[in-house]
Design a protein around this motif. Sequence first.
Motif, PDB file in Angstrom:
ATOM      1  N   GLU A   4      -6.267   9.031  -8.947  1.00  0.00           N
ATOM      2  CA  GLU A   4      -7.486   8.441  -9.442  1.00  0.00           C
ATOM      3  C   GLU A   4      -7.997   9.214 -10.652  1.00  0.00           C
ATOM      4  N   GLU A   5      -8.857   8.568 -11.429  1.00  0.00           N
ATOM      5  CA  GLU A   5      -9.500   9.177 -12.571  1.00  0.00           C
ATOM      6  C   GLU A   5      -8.503   9.764 -13.553  1.00  0.00           C
ATOM      7  N   GLU A   6      -7.422   9.023 -13.809  1.00  0.00           N
ATOM      8  CA  GLU A   6      -6.415   9.485 -14.752  1.00  0.00           C
ATOM      9  C   GLU A   6      -6.919   9.180 -16.153  1.00  0.00           C
ATOM     10  N   PRO A 196       1.511  16.423   0.409  1.00  0.00           N
ATOM     11  CA  PRO A 196       1.803  14.994   0.299  1.00  0.00           C
ATOM     12  C   PRO A 196       0.786  14.293  -0.583  1.00  0.00           C
ATOM     13  N   TRP A 197       1.130  13.098  -1.028  1.00  0.00           N
ATOM     14  CA  TRP A 197       0.205  12.296  -1.839  1.00  0.00           C
ATOM     15  C   TRP A 197      -1.087  12.014  -1.069  1.00  0.00           C
ATOM     16  N   ASP A 198      -2.210  12.142  -1.750  1.00  0.00           N
ATOM     17  CA  ASP A 198      -3.501  11.810  -1.149  1.00  0.00           C
ATOM     18  C   ASP A 198      -4.495  11.523  -2.279  1.00  0.00           C
ATOM     19  N   PRO A 199      -4.747  10.243  -2.601  1.00  0.00           N
ATOM     20  CA  PRO A 199      -4.212   9.042  -1.949  1.00  0.00           C
ATOM     21  C   PRO A 199      -2.814   8.704  -2.464  1.00  0.00           C
ATOM     22  N   VAL A 200      -2.180   7.741  -1.840  1.00  0.00           N
ATOM     23  CA  VAL A 200      -0.882   7.260  -2.310  1.00  0.00           C
ATOM     24  C   VAL A 200      -1.089   6.531  -3.640  1.00  0.00           C
ATOM     25  N   PRO A 201      -0.327   6.876  -4.681  1.00  0.00           N
ATOM     26  CA  PRO A 201      -0.523   6.231  -5.979  1.00  0.00           C
ATOM     27  C   PRO A 201      -0.120   4.760  -5.972  1.00  0.00           C
ATOM     28  N   LEU A 202      -0.598   4.051  -6.967  1.00  0.00           N
ATOM     29  CA  LEU A 202      -0.284   2.641  -7.135  1.00  0.00           C
ATOM     30  C   LEU A 202       1.220   2.439  -7.166  1.00  0.00           C
ATOM     31  N   PRO A 203       1.782   1.608  -6.273  1.00  0.00           N
ATOM     32  CA  PRO A 203       3.234   1.386  -6.286  1.00  0.00           C
ATOM     33  C   PRO A 203       3.675   0.663  -7.556  1.00  0.00           C
ATOM     34  N   PRO A 204       4.881   0.914  -8.039  1.00  0.00           N
ATOM     35  CA  PRO A 204       5.350   0.247  -9.254  1.00  0.00           C
ATOM     36  C   PRO A 204       5.238  -1.270  -9.206  1.00  0.00           C
TER      37      PRO A 204
END
Length: 271
Positions: A4-6, A196-204
């Motif tokens: 988030e917030e990239e 681990p990812w937290d949150p899981v990033p947007l899937p392709p």
Amino acid sequence: MRSEEEGRFHILDVSSLTSVHRPMTRRAMLRTEDGVRIEAVYEPCMTGATGTAVVLAHGFTGAVDRPAVRRAARILAERAAVVTFSFRGHGGSGGRSTVGDREVLDLSAAVRWARELGHPRVATVGFSMGGSVVLRHAALERGTGGRTDAVASVSAPARWYYRGTAPMRRVHWLVTRPAGRLVGRYGFGTRIERRPWDPVPLPPVRAVPLIAPTPLLIVHGDRDAYFPLDHPRALAAAGDAELWLERGMGHAENAADGELLARLRDWLLRA
């Protein structure tokens, strides 16, 4: 590993550029918004054209000076300027690999550098992990200074956590196990984040519908040992994308021959 917030990115050490390989080729250290230093190389177009720059995003365990990356850069540079870089945790870059999550920040820093160097048009091409990153970057950076004007994704997964092939089961062991991360560090020169990812990033596959109207190309080999053909087909079906299924091709930049790289370059220039 937050996705988030990239937001915005910053350039570091552009004034300390040095000449390498041939005249006018430049090296720099870039700094992402989250403070990671990223090594990058700029190669001008061999014909002297100054319009389009292509930013190349390598696969997992790759780096800017790996032979396959340098070969691809040389072919791209025949008709376009090229920026290559090492993702975080790879090569001479700082930080640890988040295996496709925060790497969007690295790519955006490289795209912004290409624009700082005077290129009004910037395209991206990514391989495997880099292929997923260019998709997410194009979806997240619309309307910002880090945006891209054309995108090509090669050998990318459509979804996360895929373990349906033996090579991907080995990758998951490398990423998730302490012993695997030691092998990654000392065997492949790749420093991997243990959290681990937290949150899981947007899937392709969910990023693809957000990319239009930016031109998008999906490329995949029919002998890819990592991701079967349902991955590129799902990506292409998710949005407005052109699909190339390459006969006899394996996985990512190591399997991309000169003829394919030239076609990719020409597509990125005319898209």
